[in-house]
Scaffold this motif. Structure first.
Motif, PDB file in Angstrom:
ATOM      1  N   UNK A 116       0.855  -1.196   0.000  1.00 46.61           N
ATOM      2  CA  UNK A 116       0.000   0.000   0.000  1.00 46.61           C
ATOM      3  C   UNK A 116       0.885   1.239   0.000  1.00 46.61           C
ATOM      4  N   UNK A 117       0.655   2.110  -0.986  1.00 48.74           N
ATOM      5  CA  UNK A 117       1.390   3.367  -1.088  1.00 48.74           C
ATOM      6  C   UNK A 117       0.392   4.517  -1.174  1.00 48.74           C
ATOM      7  N   UNK A 118       0.899   5.734  -0.997  1.00 46.46           N
ATOM      8  CA  UNK A 118       0.027   6.904  -1.063  1.00 46.46           C
ATOM      9  C   UNK A 118       0.813   8.129  -1.494  1.00 46.46           C
ATOM     10  N   UNK A 119       0.115   9.054  -2.133  1.00 45.26           N
ATOM     11  CA  UNK A 119       0.688  10.350  -2.512  1.00 45.26           C
ATOM     12  C   UNK A 119       0.448  11.354  -1.395  1.00 45.26           C
ATOM     13  N   UNK A 120       1.483  12.121  -1.071  1.00 44.13           N
ATOM     14  CA  UNK A 120       1.394  13.146  -0.028  1.00 44.13           C
ATOM     15  C   UNK A 120       2.024  14.442  -0.528  1.00 44.13           C
ATOM     16  N   UNK A 121       1.521  15.553   0.035  1.00 42.78           N
ATOM     17  CA  UNK A 121       2.022  16.863  -0.367  1.00 42.78           C
ATOM     18  C   UNK A 121       2.332  17.763   0.817  1.00 42.78           C
ATOM     19  N   UNK A 122       1.987  17.321   2.023  1.00 45.89           N
ATOM     20  CA  UNK A 122       2.223  18.137   3.206  1.00 45.89           C
ATOM     21  C   UNK A 122       2.387  17.234   4.421  1.00 45.89           C
ATOM     22  N   UNK A 123       2.721  17.843   5.555  1.00 48.64           N
ATOM     23  CA  UNK A 123       2.992  17.072   6.767  1.00 48.64           C
ATOM     24  C   UNK A 123       1.737  16.360   7.288  1.00 48.64           C
ATOM     25  N   UNK A 124       0.579  17.008   7.164  1.00 45.41           N
ATOM     26  CA  UNK A 124      -0.662  16.397   7.646  1.00 45.41           C
ATOM     27  C   UNK A 124      -0.927  15.071   6.944  1.00 45.41           C
ATOM     28  N   UNK A 125      -0.731  15.057   5.638  1.00 44.10           N
ATOM     29  CA  UNK A 125      -0.948  13.830   4.879  1.00 44.10           C
ATOM     30  C   UNK A 125       0.089  12.768   5.235  1.00 44.10           C
ATOM     31  N   UNK A 126       1.324  13.189   5.453  1.00 45.74           N
ATOM     32  CA  UNK A 126       2.377  12.247   5.838  1.00 45.74           C
ATOM     33  C   UNK A 126       2.075  11.604   7.196  1.00 45.74           C
TER      34      UNK A 126
END
Length: 316
Positions: A233-243
């Motif tokens: 399972x992978x995911x795209x993140x763009x900011x600290x909240x998503x990380x």
């Protein structure tokens, strides 16, 4: 001693070196008799003393334990693990260059191991997941069939697999029937090379094509409450909240973007390497850098806490 809550367990910060030689083998050490967990195999390292940075501890401990002087050590993951009497926070580094010949300076046995096939037993419990993370390739290639044409892309996919790419994401804008057929072709070819394939967004498509997993977009990630039923399972993140959301849910790895300006999104603000490094600080899962990446940026990415790089056009 009875532990009544996780927060009451003492925490110990430890710097750990994943020493990797030119054959991509990793150095493991057997804990000597008379020490806690004697006989268990681990990665070299030790307690961070007051006033030390993790990097300073790493250099000191590797010199004391295995007799090498670190030249290049890239920060990798920060992971916590609960033992019965304490919680450890592992500050993990990948050590790629050093001087000296590794030897057990404290009487411990050493062994160079293939991370894909470690035969040593028993391993310290915290190390099982680390070995899986180490087996993630440093390049995550994202398909470009809609741009190149399906037949041209499949030809280039074969060439790229021949060159050693082993982690691929299918991300295309196609009608459902065409996408199903294309994904099956990618999975079949990739699996013939023991490469793993993730499908963008669609867990059902991943199951229907026997892909290895699914890659969530950031919006999916933020709405998610539990792990999908997939191997990877992978995911795209763009900011600290998503990380942080990805870390809390146990995502296997993430892609953080955009790091550098890209031709596909001209004028879109980019993170830059300094912000990438700060966002990736103290995360437990591997982070890939995406956006303006080329093969010659891998070393730069690793210096800034990336596990590796993700590429679209540059991969093909």
């Amino acid at each position: 001693m009875k532990i009544t809550s996780r927060d009451s367990i003492p925490i110990l910060d430890v710097a750990v070196g994943i020493i990797i030689n030119h054959d991509e083998r990793i150095l493991m050490a057997r804990r000597p008799d008379g020490t806690p967990w004697a006989g268990y195999w681990e990665f070299p390292g030790g307690k961070i003393e007051t006033g030390e940075t993790p990097n300073e501890t790493l250099s000191r401990e590797l010199l004391e334990e295995v007799g090498i002087e670190v030249i290049t050590a890239h920060p990798w993951l920060t992971r916590e693990y609960d033992y019965p009497d304490r919680r450890v926070r592992l500050h993990l580094y990948r050590v790629l260059k050093w001087t000296g010949n590794p030897a057990g300076k404290e009487g411990q046995q050493l062994s160079w191991e293939d991370p894909h096939d470690v035969k040593l037993e028993p391993l310290l419990p915290a190390n099982h997941q680390l070995l899986q993370d180490l087996c993630l390739p440093s390049l995550y290639a994202i398909t470009q069939a809609s741009k190149l044409g399906i037949e041209t892309f499949l030809t280039r996919l074969h060439t790229t697999l021949e060159k050693g790419v082993r982690l691929i994401q299918v991300r295309e804008r196609m009608d459902s029937e065409q996408l199903l057929k294309f994904t099956k072709e990618v999975v079949s070819l990739a699996h013939s090379y023991n490469a793993r394939v993730l499908v963008n967004s669609d867990e059902a498509l991943a199951h229907n094509t026997e892909a290895n997993g699914v890659h969530f977009q950031s919006r999916q990630l933020m709405q998610c409450t539990q792990r999908p039923d997939v191997e990877l399972w992978a995911a795209s993140c763009h900011n600290r909240e998503e990380l942080i959301q990805a870390a809390n849910l146990g995502v296997d790895f993430v892609v953080l973007s955009p790091v550098l300006p890209t031709q596909s999104h001209p004028g879109e603000p980019a993170l830059g390497w300094k912000n990438f490094n700060n966002l990736a600080l103290d995360l437990p899962m591997p982070v890939f850098a995406l956006g303006g990446m080329q093969n010659d940026l891998l070393e730069t990415a690793m210096t800034h806490r990336a596990h590796g790089i993700a590429m679209l056009s540059g991969a093909w």
